[in-house]
Design an enzyme around this catalytic site. Structure first.
Site, PDB file in Angstrom:
ATOM      1  N   GLU A  45      27.225  49.364  46.298  1.00  0.00           N
ATOM      2  CA  GLU A  45      26.162  48.638  46.731  1.00  0.00           C
ATOM      3  C   GLU A  45      25.750  49.230  48.025  1.00  0.00           C
ATOM      4  OE1 GLU A  45      27.370  44.721  46.080  1.00  0.00           O
ATOM      5  OE2 GLU A  45      25.750  44.646  44.651  1.00  0.00           O
ATOM      6  N   GLU A  70      32.704  43.353  40.027  1.00  0.00           N
ATOM      7  CA  GLU A  70      32.892  42.112  40.157  1.00  0.00           C
ATOM      8  C   GLU A  70      32.926  41.166  39.197  1.00  0.00           C
ATOM      9  OE1 GLU A  70      30.538  44.622  41.167  1.00  0.00           O
ATOM     10  OE2 GLU A  70      29.959  44.284  43.442  1.00  0.00           O
TER      11      GLU A  70
HETATM   12  N1  T1G Z   1      39.091  43.398  49.264  1.00  0.00           N
HETATM   13  C1  T1G Z   1      40.149  42.793  49.787  1.00  0.00           C
HETATM   14  N2  T1G Z   1      41.475  43.663  49.479  1.00  0.00           N
HETATM   15  C2  T1G Z   1      41.440  44.606  48.840  1.00  0.00           C
HETATM   16  C3  T1G Z   1      40.245  45.048  47.977  1.00  0.00           C
HETATM   17  C4  T1G Z   1      39.205  44.190  48.236  1.00  0.00           C
HETATM   18  N3  T1G Z   1      37.902  44.510  47.825  1.00  0.00           N
HETATM   19  N4  T1G Z   1      40.435  45.859  47.300  1.00  0.00           N
HETATM   20  C5  T1G Z   1      41.874  46.169  47.428  1.00  0.00           C
HETATM   21  N5  T1G Z   1      42.232  45.367  48.162  1.00  0.00           N
HETATM   22  C6  T1G Z   1      43.635  45.186  48.906  1.00  0.00           C
HETATM   23  C7  T1G Z   1      44.823  45.025  47.700  1.00  0.00           C
HETATM   24  O1  T1G Z   1      44.680  43.459  47.578  1.00  0.00           O
HETATM   25  C8  T1G Z   1      46.044  45.460  48.131  1.00  0.00           C
HETATM   26  O2  T1G Z   1      46.828  45.028  49.006  1.00  0.00           O
HETATM   27  C9  T1G Z   1      45.636  46.884  48.897  1.00  0.00           C
HETATM   28  O3  T1G Z   1      44.226  46.541  48.981  1.00  0.00           O
HETATM   29  C10 T1G Z   1      45.730  48.286  47.809  1.00  0.00           C
HETATM   30  O4  T1G Z   1      44.948  47.546  46.836  1.00  0.00           O
HETATM   31  C11 T1G Z   1      28.835  41.994  47.292  1.00  0.00           C
HETATM   32  C12 T1G Z   1      30.992  40.815  46.155  1.00  0.00           C
HETATM   33  C13 T1G Z   1      39.988  49.798  44.959  1.00  0.00           C
HETATM   34  C14 T1G Z   1      40.415  50.731  42.892  1.00  0.00           C
HETATM   35  O5  T1G Z   1      36.519  44.473  42.763  1.00  0.00           O
HETATM   36  O6  T1G Z   1      39.954  47.710  42.343  1.00  0.00           O
HETATM   37  O7  T1G Z   1      32.109  43.916  46.318  1.00  0.00           O
HETATM   38  O8  T1G Z   1      48.683  44.401  48.021  1.00  0.00           O
HETATM   39  O9  T1G Z   1      46.758  48.130  45.375  1.00  0.00           O
HETATM   40  O10 T1G Z   1      45.631  50.936  43.330  1.00  0.00           O
HETATM   41  O11 T1G Z   1      28.856  42.760  45.062  1.00  0.00           O
HETATM   42  O12 T1G Z   1      42.268  47.962  44.937  1.00  0.00           O
HETATM   43  O13 T1G Z   1      48.579  46.070  49.577  1.00  0.00           O
HETATM   44  O14 T1G Z   1      48.426  43.720  50.282  1.00  0.00           O
HETATM   45  O15 T1G Z   1      44.521  47.780  44.162  1.00  0.00           O
HETATM   46  O16 T1G Z   1      44.590  52.283  45.190  1.00  0.00           O
HETATM   47  C15 T1G Z   1      34.501  44.202  44.090  1.00  0.00           C
HETATM   48  C16 T1G Z   1      39.094  45.867  43.812  1.00  0.00           C
HETATM   49  C17 T1G Z   1      34.712  43.049  45.146  1.00  0.00           C
HETATM   50  C18 T1G Z   1      37.503  46.167  43.648  1.00  0.00           C
HETATM   51  C19 T1G Z   1      42.244  51.002  44.879  1.00  0.00           C
HETATM   52  N6  T1G Z   1      35.403  45.219  44.276  1.00  0.00           N
HETATM   53  N7  T1G Z   1      39.994  47.002  44.358  1.00  0.00           N
HETATM   54  O17 T1G Z   1      43.342  50.530  43.999  1.00  0.00           O
HETATM   55  O18 T1G Z   1      45.180  49.893  45.459  1.00  0.00           O
HETATM   56  S1  T1G Z   1      33.641  41.875  45.084  1.00  0.00           S
HETATM   57  C20 T1G Z   1      36.573  45.263  43.668  1.00  0.00           C
HETATM   58  C21 T1G Z   1      40.362  47.417  43.421  1.00  0.00           C
HETATM   59  C22 T1G Z   1      32.008  42.569  45.810  1.00  0.00           C
HETATM   60  C23 T1G Z   1      29.617  42.527  46.260  1.00  0.00           C
HETATM   61  C24 T1G Z   1      30.736  42.009  45.677  1.00  0.00           C
HETATM   62  C25 T1G Z   1      41.611  48.314  43.887  1.00  0.00           C
HETATM   63  C26 T1G Z   1      40.982  49.861  44.192  1.00  0.00           C
HETATM   64  P1  T1G Z   1      48.347  44.750  49.392  1.00  0.00           P
HETATM   65  P2  T1G Z   1      45.405  48.489  45.399  1.00  0.00           P
HETATM   66  P3  T1G Z   1      44.788  51.018  44.494  1.00  0.00           P
END
Ligand code: T1G
Length: 706
Positions: free
Chosen positions: A109, A129
């Site tokens: 975004e 999301e």
């Molecule tokens: N927020 C907080 N922590 C996050 C995070 C996030 N979005 N994404 C990853 N982490 C943390 C995760 O918990 C882990 O922590 C570490 O980072 C490594 O993650 C307004 C409201 C990006 C593909 O849903 O899909 O945007 O365990 O092991 O395998 O519209 O993380 O080490 O303590 O998964 O390399 C939308 C979520 C949010 C993507 C990377 N975004 N993340 O994968 O590492 S809502 C998502 C992922 C939003 C807006 C809305 C994956 C990754 P720890 P990982 P990875």
């Protein structure tokens, strides 16, 4: 160049270009620090006369993983992301997003709010999301449809699936052929900007709901209702995207914001956000730390080339790890390897694999009929018949043949790994690796630590799970470990309800309406009722005090009604069909068993009773597992149930669901039916001590620490 003090976001100015660099490990989650850094960067660039263009990029491997999910449970959200994006889009100098890696959710975004977007072929972006029970809440449902084709935009948002950037040519103004060309291509692109083409706001694009677009919505809505049965957010995603075609941009944003909040305040959103962290927390275990060494796993052997052994072997071949399969008979070995080839060829037919990938994987698979060929493997996984004597024979032989330091693992689904380890001279190298069938498909791996299993063996297996794309959960030794131990009361109660007068279809309907992929009777027919029969035969000590235990299921097996594979079990099946057909004969068998056992049948069994007796007893068993330390935390149990048993992720897993319902309610309902069911209830439905304790403390499973 001016440096900013914000650690999360860097800022430099060079040759008229201000570069705002997100640098907040591990994924540039758009935390408050990042959001403030972005706003400060834009404001600095706009007020600096030497700046003619602005770049937003990342110093990490990915552009951004989106909004900071850990802030959802409360935190200082100002400035919120929509405000940041508004600032970017309304900047009076060109803002160019340069993506050196994937962008997800709010990360994409941010890029969509910029005036231009550059990345490289092979990169992927997504709006996941919906997997968190919400929807893109910072303009994604309004901007993406203005840049991508309707079907691609809608599908990305409703399914949450990542999409290759090459399918998004309307979104990206420049796609470098290689990542290493990105910098040069960006320089050239910046040089091409001028007063006419510099400011290009997505929000200026107007969409209309044409007949063709309406057709896309109709098709995706129909598909979503089927594919996302029970989920709340996907349908709200569709509603939000529709606003991009029927409302002015600012109204579309407001409509998106309203739907976003509708989703955010639901148990489903809480459940799916819980699960996001639960899945990752499963890898955080206290049994080892950074100083614990890992053993090198470069060669693997699998004992047994049957369905399980073959599936297990495929996981390693898929990860590029050579696998030797052992069967004592050449014929069984050939059959196993042929089945693996057939599986790969089927995947190739479906376009999931190229023929070259099939051959590469097959080349990694070899077979032998002699244990001596396993002398130099680093890990052996035994997948032979589920009988302790057979397993002990295998491990005794492995102990003699395998090199020192080789890890000896059993794929047992229920048996005592301590007992298996005790028949070797190296119990510290013995562990359980419980794959779920089909082993090459199911993501869950229960890593079963025995009393003597060493920390480096545990760490090696937990890390190896990631290499073979499994979600590993570390569990302790007890009958059935976590998953199968908890499914026992679930199946026990379903069978007892049949005896008391319920029908298989009534029980299955209640549990599928709850969200399970299939009910206990359909599941039993698929797996084979004879499996449960033999387990009950081996566990008489545990069940002999209840003569009704599994009574109807036993009679069905004794009548060769083993389920789908024999064309009849709890249901009837037409040849070649998996559709369960209710069979009055089963009710008659139940009636006869009830009479024989003196169990009064009744016709007042409610849906609530079925749900409580099947599900709350499963949860109750989970509480015992927690109390005994077989699982380290309740979220591990949730991960096991979602990935191993199809528990609906929008419920978060059985323990999250129990916390959402309230443990007091769980105790009350179990106690009510325990009372109502007399001796049987006292035997099997009493709430566990931990459940009662947590309920009295008004606490939750999530807060429980052993
Ligand atoms: N927020 C907080 N922590 C996050 C995070 C996030 N979005 N994404 C990853 N982490 C943390 C995760 O918990 C882990 O922590 C570490 O980072 C490594 O993650 C307004 C409201 C990006 C593909 O849903 O899909 O945007 O365990 O092991 O395998 O519209 O993380 O080490 O303590 O998964 O390399 C939308 C979520 C949010 C993507 C990377 N975004 N993340 O994968 O590492 S809502 C998502 C992922 C939003 C807006 C809305 C994956 C990754 P720890 P990982 P990875």
């Amino acid at each position: 160049m001016t440096e900013m003090e914000n650690k999360a976001v860097g800022y430099t100015v060079q040759q008229g270009v201000a570069t705002i660099t997100m640098q907040s490990a591990p994924v540039n989650a758009l935390s408050r620090a990042v959001r403030v850094g972005l706003i400060d960067g834009i404001e600095s660039a706009l007020s600096d006369d030497s700046v003619s263009a602005i770049v937003i990029t990342s110093s990490l491997a990915l552009f951004s993983g989106g909004a900071d999910i850990s802030e959802f449970s409360g935190g200082d959200l100002s400035p919120n992301l929509p405000e940041v994006l508004d600032k970017i889009e309304n900047a009076t100098k060109p803002v160019v997003a340069v993506l050196p890696g994937p962008a997800f959710g709010g990360g994409l975004e941010v890029a969509l709010a910029c005036h231009h977007r550059i990345t490289f072929a092979g990169n992927q972006v997504g709006l996941p999301e919906v997997n968190l029970g919400i929807l893109p809440g910072a303009g994604g449902t309004q901007r993406l449809p203005r840049l991508a084709d309707p079907a691609t935009a809608l599908t990305m948002i409703v399914t949450g699936k990542p999409t290759s950037v090459v399918k998004l040519s309307g979104v990206f103004d420049k796609i470098s052929d290689k990542p290493e060309h990105l910098l040069e291509d960006t320089k050239q692109y910046l040089g091409s900007l001028n007063a006419e083409n510099g400011i290009k706001r997505t929000s200026d694009i107007t969409l209309t709901m044409s007949e063709e677009v309406q057709g896309v919505f109709d098709a995706v809505s129909a598909q979503t209702k089927k594919a996302a049965r029970g989920f709340f957010a996907p349908l709200k995603c569709i509603e939000a995207v529709k606003g991009a075609y029927t409302l002015a941009f600012s109204d579309g944003l407001k409509h998106e914001g309203k739907l976003f909040m509708e989703c955010m305040n639901t148990p489903q959103a809480r459940a799916q956000q819980h699960f996001f962290f639960a899945e990752r927390a499963a890898g955080h275990v206290s049994d080892f730390d950074k100083s614990t060494t890992e053993r090198s796993i470069e060669k693997v052997a699998v004992i047994g080339a049957g369905t399980m052994g073959g599936g297990i072997a495929m996981n390693f071949a898929n990860a590029g790890i050579p696998v030797t399969m052992l069967e004592l008979k050449q014929e069984a070995l050939d059959k196993g390897l042929a089945l693996i080839r057939k599986n790969y060829e089927n995947s190739a037919k479906k376009g999931k694999l190229t023929q070259e990938q099939v051959e590469t994987r097959m080349a990694l698979l070899s077979g032998t009929t002699t244990y001596d060929d396993l002398a130099d493997v680093d890990l052996v996984i035994e997948a032979v018949f589920e009988k302790m004597e057979v397993k002990k024979t295998v491990f005794t032989t492995l102990d003699k043949v395998c090199k020192p330091g080789a890890i000896l693992a059993s794929n047992t689904s229920t048996l005592d790994v301590n007992e298996i380890a005790a028949c070797t001279s190296r119990p510290q190298d013995v562990i359980g690796l419980h794959f779920f069938s089909p082993a090459n498909v199911m993501k869950l791996l229960e890593v079963v630590k025995a009393e003597d299993t060493s920390a480096d063996v545990i760490k090696t297996c937990m890390k190896l799970a990631k290499r073979i794309k499994k979600v590993a959960v570390l569990v302790g030794v007890c009958f059935g470990f976590v998953g199968n131990r908890m499914i026992e009361p679930y199946g026990r109660e379903a069978n007892r309800l049949l005896l008391e007068g319920a029908s298989p279809e009534q029980v299955d309907r209640v549990l599928t309406q709850f969200g399970m992929p299939m009910g206990p009777f359909t599941m039993g027919d698929m797996a084979g009722l004879d499996i449960g029969y033999y387990v009950r035969q081996s566990r008489q000590a545990f069940i002999s005090h209840d003569p009704s235990y599994g009574a109807v299921a036993d009679r069905l097996v004794e009548k060769d009604r083993n389920g789908l594979k024999t064309g009849r079990g709890a249901y009837l099946y037409e040849a070649g069909s998996r559709v369960p057909i209710p069979d009055p004969e089963v009710l008659e068998i139940a009636k006869q068993e009830a009479a024989r056992l003196g169990v009064a049948q009744r016709n007042d069994i409610s849906d609530e009773e079925i749900l409580v007796r099947c599900l709350y007893t499963l949860i109750n068993e989970g509480a015992c597992i927690l109390e005994e330390g077989i699982a380290a935390k309740s979220s591990d149990i949730d991960v096991i149930y979602v990935y191993g048993y199809g528990f609906p992720v929008y419920r978060g897993g059985p323990m999250q669901y129990a916390d959402e319902v309230g443990l007091g309610e769980i105790v009350d309902k179990l106690s009510t039916y325990a009372e109502r069911l007399g001796d049987y209830g006292k035997m099997w439905l009493q709430p566990s001590d931990l459940l009662i304790k947590l309920a009295q403390e008004r606490s939750s499973f999530a807060k429980f620490k052993n």
